[in-house]
Every structure is written in C-alpha cells, then in structure tokens.
Design an enzyme around this catalytic site. Structure first.
Site, mmCIF file in Angstrom:
data_model
loop_
_atom_site.group_PDB
_atom_site.id
_atom_site.type_symbol
_atom_site.label_atom_id
_atom_site.label_comp_id
_atom_site.label_asym_id
_atom_site.label_seq_id
_atom_site.Cartn_x
_atom_site.Cartn_y
_atom_site.Cartn_z
ATOM 1 N N HIS A 162 11.116 -2.207 3.833
ATOM 2 C CA HIS A 162 9.876 -2.290 4.619
ATOM 3 C C HIS A 162 9.149 -0.944 4.663
ATOM 4 O O HIS A 162 9.345 -0.167 5.593
ATOM 5 C CB HIS A 162 10.202 -2.714 6.054
ATOM 6 C CG HIS A 162 10.615 -4.142 6.183
ATOM 7 N ND1 HIS A 162 9.712 -5.172 6.328
ATOM 8 C CD2 HIS A 162 11.844 -4.705 6.170
ATOM 9 C CE1 HIS A 162 10.353 -6.322 6.410
ATOM 10 N NE2 HIS A 162 11.648 -6.072 6.315
ATOM 11 N N CYS A 184 10.112 -8.067 1.702
ATOM 12 C CA CYS A 184 11.248 -8.757 2.329
ATOM 13 C C CYS A 184 11.111 -10.276 2.148
ATOM 14 O O CYS A 184 11.268 -10.765 1.038
ATOM 15 C CB CYS A 184 11.358 -8.336 3.794
ATOM 16 S SG CYS A 184 12.961 -8.733 4.536
ATOM 17 N N GLU A 208 6.122 -0.538 5.412
ATOM 18 C CA GLU A 208 5.127 -0.578 6.495
ATOM 19 C C GLU A 208 5.689 -0.060 7.811
ATOM 20 O O GLU A 208 4.920 0.249 8.726
ATOM 21 C CB GLU A 208 4.601 -2.018 6.677
ATOM 22 C CG GLU A 208 5.546 -2.996 7.360
ATOM 23 C CD GLU A 208 6.550 -3.641 6.432
ATOM 24 O OE1 GLU A 208 6.829 -3.073 5.352
ATOM 25 O OE2 GLU A 208 7.080 -4.717 6.783
#
Length: 226
Positions: free
Chosen positions: A203, A86, A205
């Site tokens: 994302h 990002c 994660e």
C-alpha cells in the site's frame, strides 16, 4: 492527470488512494462498481484495496466481473493507465488484465506490517520518480498476497522485465524472511504486457505523509501525475 477510483462493496482504501493522488496533483473522480462507463477524460483507473464483495468465492473474483470492469478493460485496451493495489491487484488478476493469481499467504495468516520493496524498473509511468534498485518502505496488509504463476507465465514475466517491485530487506536483498507471504520470486507487483497496467500488493498510499510514518509511497503517485 484525471484519475477514476472504482469503488466496490467492501472497498476500504478508496479515500486513502484518492488523497494520495490529489496530493500529487491529480484530479480524482469516484466511480461506483455498477457504473458502465468511466468519466470522460479518464487517464488512470484505480482499483483500491479492501475486501470487495466480502472476498466471497475468491478475493476479487466477483469484482472482476462487475460492470465497471468492462469499462476498465476497454480503457486498458486503449492504452489507458490502470493501477490495482492489494484487493485491486487481486481484481486485476481475476479480470484477466494481469497474469497469475494471489493465493493465501504461505503461513495461512493475515499479515500487516511495514515492508521494504526493491524498485525493479524506473522507465515506466508508475515508477519514474524512483531510482533503479531503490529500496522503499511501505506497508502490507493482506491474507491472500502469495503471488503465483505457472512456470511458462513466470518465465515470460521475468524475461520481459514485467516485475515492478520485489519484497526485500532494508539492504535490497531478496530473502525468505522479507518475502513473508511466499510469493514466487518475491514478486510484489507486476506490469501488463503493454506496461500500462500495474498490480501490487503493498500500500504506497499509506506512506505519503511524514506525519503518519513515511513518505516513500509518494514516488508512485508523483510518477503518475508528472
């Protein structure tokens, strides 16, 4: 795998990505943006998501010139792995480590939703745990994720197979609806010429635990830590 997560003023996903890396077995060190060096033995430098320096000037423009980025550029030049997520992707483009730019989303609005991606390659250090063409379910949250490159650069990226992920629907088909930020060729992530630097807007994660809604992001961190 020893990962160094670089933290800038305004970063807000450093703990998430550190947790995902540790879950896959990596040792993680945190690095402040003013530090001139990465920790000894760093294998992977990570630029997390957030709003570095408040997104002033352009997203990632100031962070791309931070002291720590000189160390990241030197690490990449030696063949070290670099991952930008990002805002980290925006920083990689602003720092010259990746081609292209991230512009405002085509609808001029911040978007935050679950997003399916198609894995374009699995012969890299970042994606070996996935299957070719696999559709993965992750998240996006950004206002400036509209990937753009001039025609010559775009042709080179495509010709050299440097697209890592594309926005797609659940069946893996590239559609206008799935590419909500308007990125050229639905590009969600790109590799450097040497393949050791990856920038991506989504994302992974955020989806490494079933308890929080999904696990498709694990593959990226498991690939890196393998």
């Amino acid at each position: 795998m020893h990962a160094a997560v670089v933290v800038f003023p305004g970063s807000n996903r450093e703990s998430d990505v550190a947790r995902a890396l540790r879950r896959s077995g990596a040792r993680v060190s945190m690095v402040w943006h003013a530090d001139p060096d990465l920790p000894a033995g760093t294998d992977l430098a990570v630029l997390p998501g957030g709003f570095s320096y408040g997104d002033y000037l352009r997203c990632g423009a100031i962070a791309g010139r931070a002291a720590a980025m000189d160390a990241v550029r030197a690490h990449a030049a030696r063949g070290g792995l670099v991952l930008g997520i990002c805002n980290g992707f925006q920083i990689l483009c602003e720092s010259g480590l990746l081609p292209g730019v991230l512009m405002r989303n085509v609808n001029r609005r911040f978007i935050c939703h679950r997003q399916t991606l198609r894995v374009e390659r699995t012969d890299t250090r970042f994606t070996s745990a996935y299957k070719q063409g696999q559709v993965i379910d992750v998240c996006v949250a950004h206002g400036e994720g509209n990937y753009f490159a001039d025609p010559e650069t775009l042709a080179r990226i495509e010709g050299e197979g440097r697209v890592a992920f594309r926005y797609c629907d659940a069946a893996g088909t590239i559609t206008v609806e799935a590419n909500r930020n308007g990125s050229l060729n639905a590009i969600a992530g790109v590799y450097s010429e040497g393949g050791n630097v990856l920038g991506m807007m989504p994302h992974p994660e955020n989806f490494v635990e079933g308890l929080i809604g999904g696990t498709d992001g694990r593959g990226l961190f498991d690939s890196l830590a393998a």
